[in-house]
Design a protein around this motif. Sequence first.
Motif, PDB file in Angstrom:
ATOM      1  N   ASP A   6      -8.738  -1.848 -11.151  1.00  9.86           N
ATOM      2  CA  ASP A   6      -8.533  -1.368  -9.788  1.00  9.86           C
ATOM      3  C   ASP A   6      -9.589  -1.885  -8.821  1.00  9.86           C
ATOM      4  O   ASP A   6      -9.327  -2.012  -7.626  1.00  9.86           O
ATOM      5  CB  ASP A   6      -8.507   0.166  -9.757  1.00  9.86           C
ATOM      6  CG  ASP A   6      -7.237   0.729 -10.385  1.00  9.86           C
ATOM      7  OD1 ASP A   6      -6.280  -0.054 -10.566  1.00  9.86           O
ATOM      8  OD2 ASP A   6      -7.226   1.933 -10.702  1.00  9.86           O
ATOM      9  N   LYS A   7     -10.777  -2.211  -9.322  1.00  7.25           N
ATOM     10  CA  LYS A   7     -11.850  -2.698  -8.461  1.00  7.25           C
ATOM     11  C   LYS A   7     -11.470  -4.039  -7.820  1.00  7.25           C
ATOM     12  O   LYS A   7     -11.794  -4.290  -6.668  1.00  7.25           O
ATOM     13  CB  LYS A   7     -13.136  -2.845  -9.273  1.00  7.25           C
ATOM     14  CG  LYS A   7     -14.351  -3.219  -8.447  1.00  7.25           C
ATOM     15  CD  LYS A   7     -15.633  -3.141  -9.244  1.00  7.25           C
ATOM     16  CE  LYS A   7     -15.673  -4.263 -10.247  1.00  7.25           C
ATOM     17  NZ  LYS A   7     -16.962  -4.378 -10.941  1.00  7.25           N
ATOM     18  N   ASN A   8     -10.776  -4.902  -8.558  1.00  7.78           N
ATOM     19  CA  ASN A   8     -10.404  -6.222  -8.052  1.00  7.78           C
ATOM     20  C   ASN A   8      -8.961  -6.309  -7.584  1.00  7.78           C
ATOM     21  O   ASN A   8      -8.507  -7.365  -7.166  1.00  7.78           O
ATOM     22  CB  ASN A   8     -10.640  -7.280  -9.132  1.00  7.78           C
ATOM     23  CG  ASN A   8     -12.101  -7.406  -9.482  1.00  7.78           C
ATOM     24  OD1 ASN A   8     -12.951  -7.317  -8.609  1.00  7.78           O
ATOM     25  ND2 ASN A   8     -12.401  -7.585 -10.753  1.00  7.78           N
ATOM     26  N   CYS A   9      -8.228  -5.213  -7.657  1.00 12.45           N
ATOM     27  CA  CYS A   9      -6.805  -5.200  -7.324  1.00 12.45           C
ATOM     28  C   CYS A   9      -6.628  -5.028  -5.818  1.00 12.45           C
ATOM     29  O   CYS A   9      -7.359  -4.294  -5.171  1.00 12.45           O
ATOM     30  CB  CYS A   9      -6.122  -4.047  -8.061  1.00 12.45           C
ATOM     31  SG  CYS A   9      -4.363  -4.003  -7.805  1.00 12.45           S
ATOM     32  N   LYS A  10      -5.663  -5.770  -5.269  1.00 10.56           N
ATOM     33  CA  LYS A  10      -5.337  -5.637  -3.853  1.00 10.56           C
ATOM     34  C   LYS A  10      -3.921  -5.097  -3.733  1.00 10.56           C
ATOM     35  O   LYS A  10      -3.011  -5.574  -4.410  1.00 10.56           O
ATOM     36  CB  LYS A  10      -5.422  -6.987  -3.160  1.00 10.56           C
ATOM     37  CG  LYS A  10      -6.818  -7.550  -3.130  1.00 10.56           C
ATOM     38  CD  LYS A  10      -6.835  -8.909  -2.484  1.00 10.56           C
ATOM     39  CE  LYS A  10      -8.236  -9.482  -2.566  1.00 10.56           C
ATOM     40  NZ  LYS A  10      -8.278 -10.865  -2.136  1.00 10.56           N
ATOM     41  N   ALA A  11      -3.743  -4.122  -2.865  1.00  4.70           N
ATOM     42  CA  ALA A  11      -2.415  -3.545  -2.659  1.00  4.70           C
ATOM     43  C   ALA A  11      -1.551  -4.552  -1.909  1.00  4.70           C
ATOM     44  O   ALA A  11      -2.002  -5.181  -0.955  1.00  4.70           O
ATOM     45  CB  ALA A  11      -2.537  -2.249  -1.867  1.00  4.70           C
ATOM     46  N   ARG A  12      -0.332  -4.731  -2.386  1.00  6.37           N
ATOM     47  CA  ARG A  12       0.604  -5.631  -1.727  1.00  6.37           C
ATOM     48  C   ARG A  12       1.814  -4.837  -1.302  1.00  6.37           C
ATOM     49  O   ARG A  12       2.370  -4.075  -2.082  1.00  6.37           O
ATOM     50  CB  ARG A  12       1.039  -6.747  -2.681  1.00  6.37           C
ATOM     51  CG  ARG A  12      -0.079  -7.658  -3.067  1.00  6.37           C
ATOM     52  CD  ARG A  12       0.401  -8.835  -3.862  1.00  6.37           C
ATOM     53  NE  ARG A  12       1.284  -8.438  -4.958  1.00  6.37           N
ATOM     54  CZ  ARG A  12       2.199  -9.235  -5.507  1.00  6.37           C
ATOM     55  NH1 ARG A  12       2.356 -10.454  -5.062  1.00  6.37           N
ATOM     56  NH2 ARG A  12       2.945  -8.830  -6.491  1.00  6.37           N
ATOM     57  N   ASN A  13       2.210  -5.041  -0.064  1.00  6.86           N
ATOM     58  CA  ASN A  13       3.399  -4.394   0.458  1.00  6.86           C
ATOM     59  C   ASN A  13       4.212  -5.433   1.208  1.00  6.86           C
ATOM     60  O   ASN A  13       3.659  -6.306   1.871  1.00  6.86           O
ATOM     61  CB  ASN A  13       3.041  -3.240   1.408  1.00  6.86           C
ATOM     62  CG  ASN A  13       2.450  -2.070   0.660  1.00  6.86           C
ATOM     63  OD1 ASN A  13       2.961  -1.681  -0.380  1.00  6.86           O
ATOM     64  ND2 ASN A  13       1.371  -1.507   1.186  1.00  6.86           N
ATOM     65  N   PHE A  14       5.518  -5.328   1.086  1.00 13.30           N
ATOM     66  CA  PHE A  14       6.419  -6.214   1.806  1.00 13.30           C
ATOM     67  C   PHE A  14       7.312  -5.366   2.681  1.00 13.30           C
ATOM     68  O   PHE A  14       7.657  -4.232   2.329  1.00 13.30           O
ATOM     69  CB  PHE A  14       7.255  -7.038   0.822  1.00 13.30           C
ATOM     70  CG  PHE A  14       6.425  -7.906  -0.083  1.00 13.30           C
ATOM     71  CD1 PHE A  14       5.841  -9.065   0.376  1.00 13.30           C
ATOM     72  CD2 PHE A  14       6.232  -7.539  -1.412  1.00 13.30           C
ATOM     73  CE1 PHE A  14       5.083  -9.866  -0.454  1.00 13.30           C
ATOM     74  CE2 PHE A  14       5.477  -8.324  -2.252  1.00 13.30           C
ATOM     75  CZ  PHE A  14       4.896  -9.498  -1.773  1.00 13.30           C
ATOM     76  N   SER A  15       7.695  -5.913   3.803  1.00 15.68           N
ATOM     77  CA  SER A  15       8.587  -5.208   4.730  1.00 15.68           C
ATOM     78  C   SER A  15       9.927  -5.921   4.764  1.00 15.68           C
ATOM     79  O   SER A  15      10.004  -7.120   4.487  1.00 15.68           O
ATOM     80  CB  SER A  15       7.992  -5.224   6.142  1.00 15.68           C
ATOM     81  OG  SER A  15       6.717  -4.648   6.133  1.00 15.68           O
ATOM     82  N   PRO A  16      10.987  -5.214   5.118  1.00 10.10           N
ATOM     83  CA  PRO A  16      12.279  -5.893   5.255  1.00 10.10           C
ATOM     84  C   PRO A  16      12.169  -7.046   6.265  1.00 10.10           C
ATOM     85  O   PRO A  16      11.586  -6.903   7.331  1.00 10.10           O
ATOM     86  CB  PRO A  16      13.206  -4.787   5.769  1.00 10.10           C
ATOM     87  CG  PRO A  16      12.596  -3.531   5.258  1.00 10.10           C
ATOM     88  CD  PRO A  16      11.105  -3.769   5.294  1.00 10.10           C
TER      89      PRO A  16
END
Length: 170
Positions: A6-16
């Motif tokens: 989790d320390k090196n993880c980046k949240a990724r989100n996509f939009s329609p």
Amino acid sequence: MNAIYDKNCKARNFSPGDKVLVILPIPGQPFRAKYHGPYLIEKKFSDTDYIVQTPGCRKQKRLCHMNMIGKYHDRSKCVPPKVIAIDIPTDHNSDRLKEECRHLKFEDSAEKANPRLRKSEMLANIHEKIAQLTQEQQCQLSDLLREYLHLFPDVPWRTDLVSHDIEVGD
């Protein structure tokens, strides 16, 4: 282990409407896959799953986990960096430099040239390509190119500067 991840993880989100690349199997090779696209995100199905429009494929829409999706970067919008010419004052005689530059010729390696690579032709006509530079800069660049001409062959060559080992498992 979870805290380290989790320390090196980046949240990724996509939009329609976002353009993405999707890892899909290669037709005829079910155990191999590569990125295809760009495709459009139609909607978010859950926190980790998205419905992606895949026109031209057997399935027009696919449910894809976010690990199978990569952000698409449109290269046509990239702006090339600006090139700035810098005058370097020296105490050389500019007439002598002009005369030396007129007679510069690069070795023609056409006998070993690959028809797809035309570096020797480009180097032979280098003065047309660098006409925007001052005479002194043209001479300096020509001297550098002549000194390192072995780095610009028409036929790629091999080097022993880098090596690697491949271990095949059982």
